[in-house]
Design a protein around this motif. Structure first.
Motif, PDB file in Angstrom:
ATOM      1  N   LEU A 146     -45.817 -32.354 -32.853  1.00 50.98           N
ATOM      2  CA  LEU A 146     -45.710 -32.074 -31.424  1.00 50.98           C
ATOM      3  C   LEU A 146     -46.209 -33.284 -30.642  1.00 50.98           C
ATOM      4  O   LEU A 146     -46.984 -34.084 -31.141  1.00 50.98           O
ATOM      5  CB  LEU A 146     -46.559 -30.850 -31.060  1.00 50.98           C
ATOM      6  CG  LEU A 146     -46.290 -29.581 -31.876  1.00 50.98           C
ATOM      7  CD1 LEU A 146     -47.182 -28.440 -31.387  1.00 50.98           C
ATOM      8  CD2 LEU A 146     -44.819 -29.181 -31.799  1.00 50.98           C
ATOM      9  N   LEU A 170     -43.507 -30.183 -27.177  1.00 50.33           N
ATOM     10  CA  LEU A 170     -44.458 -30.832 -26.273  1.00 50.33           C
ATOM     11  C   LEU A 170     -43.991 -32.235 -25.908  1.00 50.33           C
ATOM     12  O   LEU A 170     -44.805 -33.154 -25.758  1.00 50.33           O
ATOM     13  CB  LEU A 170     -45.867 -30.887 -26.886  1.00 50.33           C
ATOM     14  CG  LEU A 170     -46.516 -29.546 -27.281  1.00 50.33           C
ATOM     15  CD1 LEU A 170     -47.964 -29.789 -27.710  1.00 50.33           C
ATOM     16  CD2 LEU A 170     -46.468 -28.529 -26.155  1.00 50.33           C
ATOM     17  N   VAL A 190     -41.667 -26.037 -29.691  1.00 50.47           N
ATOM     18  CA  VAL A 190     -42.864 -25.502 -29.034  1.00 50.47           C
ATOM     19  C   VAL A 190     -43.005 -26.118 -27.645  1.00 50.47           C
ATOM     20  O   VAL A 190     -42.958 -27.351 -27.498  1.00 50.47           O
ATOM     21  CB  VAL A 190     -44.114 -25.813 -29.887  1.00 50.47           C
ATOM     22  CG1 VAL A 190     -45.380 -25.382 -29.176  1.00 50.47           C
ATOM     23  CG2 VAL A 190     -43.987 -25.148 -31.255  1.00 50.47           C
ATOM     24  N   GLN A 192     -45.258 -25.812 -23.838  1.00 50.92           N
ATOM     25  CA  GLN A 192     -46.336 -25.203 -23.052  1.00 50.92           C
ATOM     26  C   GLN A 192     -45.883 -25.078 -21.599  1.00 50.92           C
ATOM     27  O   GLN A 192     -45.496 -26.068 -20.970  1.00 50.92           O
ATOM     28  CB  GLN A 192     -47.614 -26.033 -23.169  1.00 50.92           C
ATOM     29  CG  GLN A 192     -48.299 -25.875 -24.524  1.00 50.92           C
ATOM     30  CD  GLN A 192     -48.836 -24.470 -24.739  1.00 50.92           C
ATOM     31  OE1 GLN A 192     -48.179 -23.635 -25.365  1.00 50.92           O
ATOM     32  NE2 GLN A 192     -50.009 -24.186 -24.205  1.00 50.92           N
ATOM     33  N   ASP A 195     -47.615 -27.253 -18.929  1.00 48.66           N
ATOM     34  CA  ASP A 195     -47.937 -28.562 -19.487  1.00 48.66           C
ATOM     35  C   ASP A 195     -48.159 -29.560 -18.355  1.00 48.66           C
ATOM     36  O   ASP A 195     -47.293 -29.769 -17.514  1.00 48.66           O
ATOM     37  CB  ASP A 195     -46.773 -29.007 -20.392  1.00 48.66           C
ATOM     38  CG  ASP A 195     -47.143 -30.153 -21.318  1.00 48.66           C
ATOM     39  OD1 ASP A 195     -47.814 -31.098 -20.859  1.00 48.66           O
ATOM     40  OD2 ASP A 195     -46.739 -30.103 -22.483  1.00 48.66           O
ATOM     41  N   HIS A 218     -40.172 -21.683 -28.496  1.00 47.22           N
ATOM     42  CA  HIS A 218     -41.370 -20.856 -28.361  1.00 47.22           C
ATOM     43  C   HIS A 218     -42.201 -21.423 -27.211  1.00 47.22           C
ATOM     44  O   HIS A 218     -42.796 -22.490 -27.352  1.00 47.22           O
ATOM     45  CB  HIS A 218     -42.204 -20.879 -29.639  1.00 47.22           C
ATOM     46  CG  HIS A 218     -41.648 -20.022 -30.737  1.00 47.22           C
ATOM     47  ND1 HIS A 218     -42.363 -19.688 -31.848  1.00 47.22           N
ATOM     48  CD2 HIS A 218     -40.442 -19.426 -30.878  1.00 47.22           C
ATOM     49  CE1 HIS A 218     -41.618 -18.912 -32.642  1.00 47.22           C
ATOM     50  NE2 HIS A 218     -40.442 -18.754 -32.075  1.00 47.22           N
ATOM     51  N   ASN A 220     -45.305 -20.837 -24.441  1.00 47.79           N
ATOM     52  CA  ASN A 220     -46.510 -20.059 -24.160  1.00 47.79           C
ATOM     53  C   ASN A 220     -47.182 -20.595 -22.909  1.00 47.79           C
ATOM     54  O   ASN A 220     -47.073 -21.785 -22.601  1.00 47.79           O
ATOM     55  CB  ASN A 220     -47.496 -20.164 -25.335  1.00 47.79           C
ATOM     56  CG  ASN A 220     -46.999 -19.436 -26.568  1.00 47.79           C
ATOM     57  OD1 ASN A 220     -47.022 -18.213 -26.626  1.00 47.79           O
ATOM     58  ND2 ASN A 220     -46.515 -20.197 -27.546  1.00 47.79           N
ATOM     59  N   HIS A 224     -51.050 -28.638 -22.047  1.00 43.58           N
ATOM     60  CA  HIS A 224     -50.488 -29.381 -23.179  1.00 43.58           C
ATOM     61  C   HIS A 224     -51.195 -29.076 -24.503  1.00 43.58           C
ATOM     62  O   HIS A 224     -50.550 -28.897 -25.536  1.00 43.58           O
ATOM     63  CB  HIS A 224     -50.592 -30.873 -22.858  1.00 43.58           C
ATOM     64  CG  HIS A 224     -49.819 -31.788 -23.759  1.00 43.58           C
ATOM     65  ND1 HIS A 224     -48.444 -31.877 -23.733  1.00 43.58           N
ATOM     66  CD2 HIS A 224     -50.226 -32.667 -24.718  1.00 43.58           C
ATOM     67  CE1 HIS A 224     -48.045 -32.780 -24.615  1.00 43.58           C
ATOM     68  NE2 HIS A 224     -49.110 -33.270 -25.228  1.00 43.58           N
ATOM     69  N   ASP A 226     -53.020 -26.449 -25.320  1.00 39.85           N
ATOM     70  CA  ASP A 226     -53.419 -25.045 -25.483  1.00 39.85           C
ATOM     71  C   ASP A 226     -52.449 -24.216 -26.319  1.00 39.85           C
ATOM     72  O   ASP A 226     -52.406 -22.987 -26.167  1.00 39.85           O
ATOM     73  CB  ASP A 226     -53.572 -24.383 -24.106  1.00 39.85           C
ATOM     74  CG  ASP A 226     -54.698 -24.985 -23.293  1.00 39.85           C
ATOM     75  OD1 ASP A 226     -55.556 -25.648 -23.887  1.00 39.85           O
ATOM     76  OD2 ASP A 226     -54.702 -24.782 -22.052  1.00 39.85           O
ATOM     77  N   VAL A 227     -51.671 -24.841 -27.198  1.00 40.43           N
ATOM     78  CA  VAL A 227     -50.735 -24.068 -28.032  1.00 40.43           C
ATOM     79  C   VAL A 227     -51.531 -23.010 -28.799  1.00 40.43           C
ATOM     80  O   VAL A 227     -52.514 -23.344 -29.465  1.00 40.43           O
ATOM     81  CB  VAL A 227     -49.989 -24.985 -29.022  1.00 40.43           C
ATOM     82  CG1 VAL A 227     -49.056 -24.171 -29.919  1.00 40.43           C
ATOM     83  CG2 VAL A 227     -49.206 -26.054 -28.262  1.00 40.43           C
ATOM     84  N   GLU A 231     -49.005 -19.728 -33.231  1.00 42.83           N
ATOM     85  CA  GLU A 231     -47.865 -20.618 -33.493  1.00 42.83           C
ATOM     86  C   GLU A 231     -48.023 -21.355 -34.835  1.00 42.83           C
ATOM     87  O   GLU A 231     -47.042 -21.839 -35.385  1.00 42.83           O
ATOM     88  CB  GLU A 231     -47.653 -21.601 -32.338  1.00 42.83           C
ATOM     89  CG  GLU A 231     -47.183 -20.955 -31.030  1.00 42.83           C
ATOM     90  CD  GLU A 231     -45.782 -20.324 -31.097  1.00 42.83           C
ATOM     91  OE1 GLU A 231     -45.063 -20.541 -32.089  1.00 42.83           O
ATOM     92  OE2 GLU A 231     -45.428 -19.586 -30.168  1.00 42.83           O
TER      93      GLU A 231
ATOM     94  N   THR B 216     -45.229 -14.957 -24.839  1.00 41.93           N
ATOM     95  CA  THR B 216     -44.509 -16.008 -25.550  1.00 41.93           C
ATOM     96  C   THR B 216     -43.023 -15.825 -25.323  1.00 41.93           C
ATOM     97  O   THR B 216     -42.504 -14.726 -25.502  1.00 41.93           O
ATOM     98  CB  THR B 216     -44.799 -15.960 -27.064  1.00 41.93           C
ATOM     99  OG1 THR B 216     -46.202 -16.047 -27.269  1.00 41.93           O
ATOM    100  CG2 THR B 216     -44.124 -17.116 -27.791  1.00 41.93           C
TER     101      THR B 216
END
Lengths: 248, 248
Positions: A146, A170, A190, A192, A195, A218, A220, A224, A226-227, A231, B216
């Motif tokens: 990421l 990301l 993934v 954010q 972000d 995905h 959430n 940036h 805080d995944v 996951e 999510t």
């Protein structure tokens, strides 16, 4: 590939290596013998091959799914000197950070330079690792990375036919659209939602640009870094689905 | 609640019931006794309480996670007459369909009317089911429903404090923003990237509007009905994470 240290904890053996100038680490079940899928971990900016989150993820994939897992330091991170090619970008990134502005673009343009250096390094790493009898040649290879790990990973996955599934994200669209369009393997992406580094629209556009028929976004809430932890689970199941021969 | 039929296959007992005028079905492990989490399934438009995809999902949740699972026919679907309140919307939906236009808005406005009828029906269903000793009162309740199942489900989850986790999606923002903002429980939100019924931006805005700290977005390529099978797995793990007391 020169192995320089070996330790075992919780049933996982970690071997540190160097390949030319590139320091790396590879994790596998202790006393493992037969061939097994290989997952490559591309760390984020500020991270390195044995950053705590990388080691924790490697242990999880090894103990949960029996994969071999490897990471190398990206050019300019971990034990490696900053490439002279980064200098103009780093100055810009410092300025933007000081001004509290999103880094998306400068970050992405530096990523292109980093990718040009890193792709042959990752390919040599795959060559060397798949030559080990406890990993084996011709088996499935996954890539997780990421942020910086996607700045390098998107062009790597596009260029390297041995990689058959990837978790990316990301990152933004601007510098990576062309490479993303060349990716055809399954991708979990993934993002954010809040972000502060990569604008939401740019990340959504990168997901959109990926050429794969199977790709899942995905997203959430959060910044940036805080995944959420679940996951990690999700990525493990994604690799288990695509890298193991027996599917449910 | 009047039980009218009971069959067992593959270790899963299906009981058909009526509650007032509402036909429903509830699935549980055969010969189950103790209390267990309950997952409610809200079928999509054109579906019904025992549509094949609903039955398959119910079996999966029962055998995989030991949940009790229930579905009821939405007003106007399955064994139920079309409410007179739907008539203007149905005419509009037919027209839009004939013209090949997105149904998003008409579909959503009819959904509001449907939700007003369905919410007290779902609440009575929860009352009755949690009164059964093999489900039990005070235990965790989840809700899964996409498309029509979210047109009803978003306001239901917002209104019903016994629901503690929900899988929602395939719906747009316009009529549901207010209810979405009142949702505070964990949500997994399913979106189809090339949805021909719900515009992408509207679905992204509905995800954005959900008030929950943990939510999510799972987006996949394809049209409205093409949600990939691995999202069934994902939803089961989501419910297992939130509805079972022992977490990893």
């Amino acid at each position: 590939m020169r192995f320089i240290a070996e330790t075992t904890s919780d049933g996982v053996t970690e071997r540190l290596f160097t390949l030319g100038d590139v320091p790396g680490a590879v994790w596998a079940p202790a006393e493992s013998t037969g061939p097994r899928p290989l997952v490559l971990l591309g760390h984020g900016g500020g991270g390195h091959k044995t950053a705590p989150t990388i080691v924790a993820r490697a242990h999880r994939y090894v103990t949960g799914s029996g994969f071999a897992v490897a990471a190398i330091d990206a050019p300019g991170w971990g034990g490696r000197p900053v490439p002279v090619e980064y200098e103009p970008f780093n100055a810009e990134i410092e300025e933007l950070t000081a001004a509290g502005k999103p880094l998306g673009d400068a970050f992405a343009r530096r990523g292109l330079v980093a990718a040009k250096i890193a792709i042959p390094e990752w390919q040599a790493t795959i060559d060397a690792l798949t030559g080990l009898d406890w990993i084996g040649a011709g088996g499935p290879v996954g890539y997780w990375g990421l942020s910086l790990g996607s700045a390098l990973g998107v062009p790597l996955v596009a260029a390297e036919p041995r990689i058959s599934a990837a978790v990316l994200g990301l990152m933004g669209y601007e510098t990576l659209a062309e490479a993303a369009a060349q990716i055809t393997v399954p991708v979990e992406f993934v993002l954010q939602w809040d972000d502060e580094i990569v604008p939401r629209e740019s990340a959504l556009a990168l997901f959109d640009a990926i050429g794969s028929a199977e790709k899942t976004l995905h997203a959430n809430p959060g910044r940036h870094m805080d995944v959420p932890m679940f996951e990690v689970d999700s990525s493990e199941r994604f690799f288990a689905r695509h890298l193991t021969v027996t599917r449910r």
